[in-house]
Design a protein around this motif. Sequence first.
Motif, mmCIF file in Angstrom:
data_model
loop_
_atom_site.group_PDB
_atom_site.id
_atom_site.type_symbol
_atom_site.label_atom_id
_atom_site.label_comp_id
_atom_site.label_asym_id
_atom_site.label_seq_id
_atom_site.Cartn_x
_atom_site.Cartn_y
_atom_site.Cartn_z
ATOM 1 N N GLU A 89 0.826 -1.211 0.000
ATOM 2 C CA GLU A 89 0.000 0.000 0.000
ATOM 3 C C GLU A 89 0.859 1.260 0.000
ATOM 4 O O GLU A 89 0.617 2.186 -0.776
ATOM 5 N N GLU A 90 1.860 1.321 0.857
ATOM 6 C CA GLU A 90 2.699 2.520 0.955
ATOM 7 C C GLU A 90 3.432 2.797 -0.359
ATOM 8 O O GLU A 90 3.464 3.939 -0.826
ATOM 9 N N ILE A 91 4.013 1.778 -0.957
ATOM 10 C CA ILE A 91 4.761 1.978 -2.196
ATOM 11 C C ILE A 91 3.814 2.379 -3.322
ATOM 12 O O ILE A 91 4.072 3.333 -4.067
ATOM 13 N N PHE A 92 2.703 1.664 -3.466
ATOM 14 C CA PHE A 92 1.755 1.981 -4.531
ATOM 15 C C PHE A 92 1.219 3.405 -4.402
ATOM 16 O O PHE A 92 1.186 4.163 -5.377
ATOM 17 N N VAL A 93 0.802 3.792 -3.219
ATOM 18 C CA VAL A 93 0.238 5.133 -3.012
ATOM 19 C C VAL A 93 1.285 6.209 -3.312
ATOM 20 O O VAL A 93 0.968 7.231 -3.932
ATOM 21 N N ASN A 94 2.531 5.992 -2.901
ATOM 22 C CA ASN A 94 3.586 6.962 -3.221
ATOM 23 C C ASN A 94 3.785 7.098 -4.726
ATOM 24 O O ASN A 94 3.945 8.216 -5.238
ATOM 25 N N ILE A 95 3.782 5.982 -5.448
ATOM 26 C CA ILE A 95 3.941 6.040 -6.901
ATOM 27 C C ILE A 95 2.775 6.813 -7.511
ATOM 28 O O ILE A 95 2.965 7.696 -8.357
ATOM 29 N N VAL A 96 1.558 6.498 -7.088
ATOM 30 C CA VAL A 96 0.368 7.172 -7.622
ATOM 31 C C VAL A 96 0.437 8.681 -7.365
ATOM 32 O O VAL A 96 0.192 9.478 -8.272
ATOM 33 N N HIS A 97 0.790 9.079 -6.159
ATOM 34 C CA HIS A 97 0.758 10.496 -5.790
ATOM 35 C C HIS A 97 1.915 11.318 -6.350
ATOM 36 O O HIS A 97 1.739 12.503 -6.638
ATOM 37 N N TYR A 98 3.089 10.736 -6.496
ATOM 38 C CA TYR A 98 4.265 11.561 -6.770
ATOM 39 C C TYR A 98 5.019 11.266 -8.060
ATOM 40 O O TYR A 98 5.804 12.090 -8.506
ATOM 41 N N SER A 99 4.807 10.123 -8.686
ATOM 42 C CA SER A 99 5.702 9.722 -9.781
ATOM 43 C C SER A 99 5.360 10.290 -11.151
ATOM 44 O O SER A 99 6.219 10.343 -12.022
#
Length: 125
Positions: free
Chosen positions: A36-46
């Motif tokens: 969840e943490e990795i996926f959400v970071n990718i969605v929000h910032y990448s």
Amino acid sequence: MNSITLKPKLIELHRLTEFILNKLPSENIHVILIVEEIFVNIVHYSKAEFITVNAEYSNSTITIEFIDNGIEFNPLLKEDPNLPTNIDEAKVGGLGIFLTKKMADELDYHYINDKNHLKIIKKVE
């Protein structure tokens, strides 16, 4: 390794979670939190156009690799935050990568052919 390719949208988190849980012999909260943490970071910032996740379970270990074509970002180089000493100092957010680094058994990052590759290895019972 089995793969799933997702749109970088939070609604896809449910599909990703099901995909990962189908690889495990039983639910593991640490694995789910890491994913969840990795996926959400990718969605929000990448600013990625896609996220491919490879997963394999073998010998009580799950290996998960996130691949995206977003902005180059090595989470292993992110400095650990200063943790609050009490609840009044605590702020919402900013601990996802820190928690991932603490919960995973191994992390590896490479930027290859304009894509981020983050491999996570976690022993599970």
